[in-house]
Design an enzyme around this catalytic site. Structure first.
Site, mmCIF file in Angstrom:
data_model
loop_
_atom_site.group_PDB
_atom_site.id
_atom_site.type_symbol
_atom_site.label_atom_id
_atom_site.label_comp_id
_atom_site.label_asym_id
_atom_site.label_seq_id
_atom_site.Cartn_x
_atom_site.Cartn_y
_atom_site.Cartn_z
ATOM 1 N N GLU B 50 71.893 24.293 56.690
ATOM 2 C CA GLU B 50 72.520 25.150 57.699
ATOM 3 C C GLU B 50 73.052 24.299 58.857
ATOM 4 O O GLU B 50 74.170 24.505 59.343
ATOM 5 C CB GLU B 50 71.490 26.161 58.208
ATOM 6 C CG GLU B 50 71.994 27.044 59.320
ATOM 7 C CD GLU B 50 70.870 27.716 60.098
ATOM 8 O OE1 GLU B 50 69.696 27.619 59.684
ATOM 9 O OE2 GLU B 50 71.170 28.324 61.134
ATOM 10 N N ASP B 54 76.999 24.166 59.693
ATOM 11 C CA ASP B 54 77.456 24.579 61.019
ATOM 12 C C ASP B 54 78.447 23.571 61.600
ATOM 13 O O ASP B 54 79.510 23.947 62.124
ATOM 14 C CB ASP B 54 76.231 24.719 61.929
ATOM 15 C CG ASP B 54 76.611 25.064 63.356
ATOM 16 O OD1 ASP B 54 77.106 26.180 63.564
ATOM 17 O OD2 ASP B 54 76.437 24.218 64.246
ATOM 18 N N ASP B 124 72.917 32.416 58.797
ATOM 19 C CA ASP B 124 72.285 31.146 58.415
ATOM 20 C C ASP B 124 72.740 30.712 57.023
ATOM 21 O O ASP B 124 73.094 29.558 56.797
ATOM 22 C CB ASP B 124 70.756 31.300 58.321
ATOM 23 C CG ASP B 124 70.094 31.510 59.669
ATOM 24 O OD1 ASP B 124 70.786 31.377 60.692
ATOM 25 O OD2 ASP B 124 68.891 31.830 59.678
ATOM 26 N N GLU B 127 76.268 29.432 56.555
ATOM 27 C CA GLU B 127 76.386 28.032 56.980
ATOM 28 C C GLU B 127 75.755 27.086 55.956
ATOM 29 O O GLU B 127 76.324 26.052 55.601
ATOM 30 C CB GLU B 127 75.714 27.834 58.344
ATOM 31 C CG GLU B 127 76.426 28.552 59.474
ATOM 32 C CD GLU B 127 75.696 28.406 60.801
ATOM 33 O OE1 GLU B 127 76.354 28.106 61.805
ATOM 34 O OE2 GLU B 127 74.465 28.605 60.845
#
Lengths: 236, 236
Positions: B50, B54, B124, B127
């Site tokens: 994640e 991101d 979450d 990502e």
């Protein structure tokens, strides 16, 4: 500055960066502070290139951390990233690279200018140059530039900040023995919000260090720190 | 869950994502909340994927904004980016994509679970899936996935938030006339910290709107807003 002086400067900068631009006006923009072009800053200053470069550097630094420290937790990775992707570190890299003499700025248009402004400009322009390389040369050339100029500081910062003891211990143990350190929960006491874990780190069956904390993660980190200290004492 | 059910689930998810993984354990990890693997979360949960995803999404969103809104200021770009790269927007995309049924979570290990947790999980995992695609398939496949699944919301958000009036006006005027809107400072009063600028925006010699503010940027933005409102009234 006359046009031929400008071009000579840009060529010298290209040599410094080891990147030849297709469109030198992008490189020119990457080194131009908005004080030089108040009315046309959106198109002629480095501001938006800096914004772009910052995001690109961030992604590469994160990928590098992800690949280099496979045993770090997300929290440890976040901490290391924010240490690396900082004004302070980018300023240091930009200054060391020798960017400052190339930066175009109109001091008469600025209220104050000091050593910190100098650092800050170097950090900005480093990011803007990455943005310009990305747009002019594509993602691979930008990646290579970042790998060459920025990523080497990641390990440096990680050691300075003592941020990633588990990763460091892994490296040391792997080099020494070819084995990976292993973590075991040795004891668990308390309950719900008051839990305490005792974690030990081992090379094969040999206990290297222990740590006690309210989470297994944190206890493992402390165990790795203790192990690293013990190894340092042994070797020192 | 039995192993063959797991595999069937992963294949269904691959179809949803339109990406076939070389190493399905990465995809498995991308949908696994750490409540399912408390002791081995660092290697088996989505947390670090994640973190990686991101940063990668951030870089692509910024590049897209940079290319799509060439007349936006750095401040406008930053505002739009932070609107797009947000839990709220990622949750919406993840829910719409239908990620929720695939997520592995151990509810017994969580204190509370509600609609917001559901949203947050979808964000979450979106990502983390990008991180997994990047590692498993390389940067180009990740870029294509982001372009297909995430970038289309940028324009949507930019319109919702009314963040980029100059970019929007440019688009409208370009479509209508083939010309770009031009901005002129019409008046400048006060001095030093009390300056006020009056900026007008024109299509050829036709005044579309005016704005007054303490910076040329902000005054131009207000002029563009006024122009857009005037055009809407004319067409409505």
């Amino acid at each position: 500055m006359r046009d031929n002086e400008k071009v000579a400067d840009l060529i010298a900068l290209e040599e410094l960066l080891q990147v030849q631009f297709h469109d030198r006006t992008l490189l020119q923009r990457a080194i131009t502070h908005h004080s030089c072009c108040v009315e046309t800053a959106v198109h002629d200053s480095y501001d938006t290139l800096e914004f772009l470069g910052d995001a690109i550097i961030g992604a590469h630094v994160v990928e590098h951390i992800y690949r280099t420290y496979p045993n770090a937790t997300e929290g440890e990775m976040t901490a290391l990233k924010s240490e690396v992707v900082s004004r302070r570190v980018f300023a240091r890299i930009g200054q060391k690279l020798g960017l400052f003499p190339f930066i175009r700025i109109d001091l008469a248009n600025l209220r104050t200018f000091n050593e910190r402004s100098r650092d800050s400009l170097c950090a900005d322009v480093l990011e803007a140059i990455v943005g310009a390389i990305h747009i002019d040369q594509g993602p691979e050339v930008a990646r290579d530039f970042i790998a060459r100029v920025i990523l080497p500081v990641v390990e440096q910062v990680s050691q300075e900040a003592d941020i990633n003891p588990k990763g460091k211990l892994q490296k040391v143990i792997l080099q020494r023995t070819g084995n990976l350190p292993r973590y075991r929960v040795l004891e668990q006491s308390g309950r719900n919000n008051d839990r305490v874990f005792l974690v030990g780190v081992y090379e094969q069956e040999h206990l290297l260090g222990m740590g006690r904390a309210s989470s297994i993660k944190e206890a493992g980190k402390l165990a790795a720190k203790e192990a690293l200290e013990a190894l340092r004492r042994k070797n020192g």
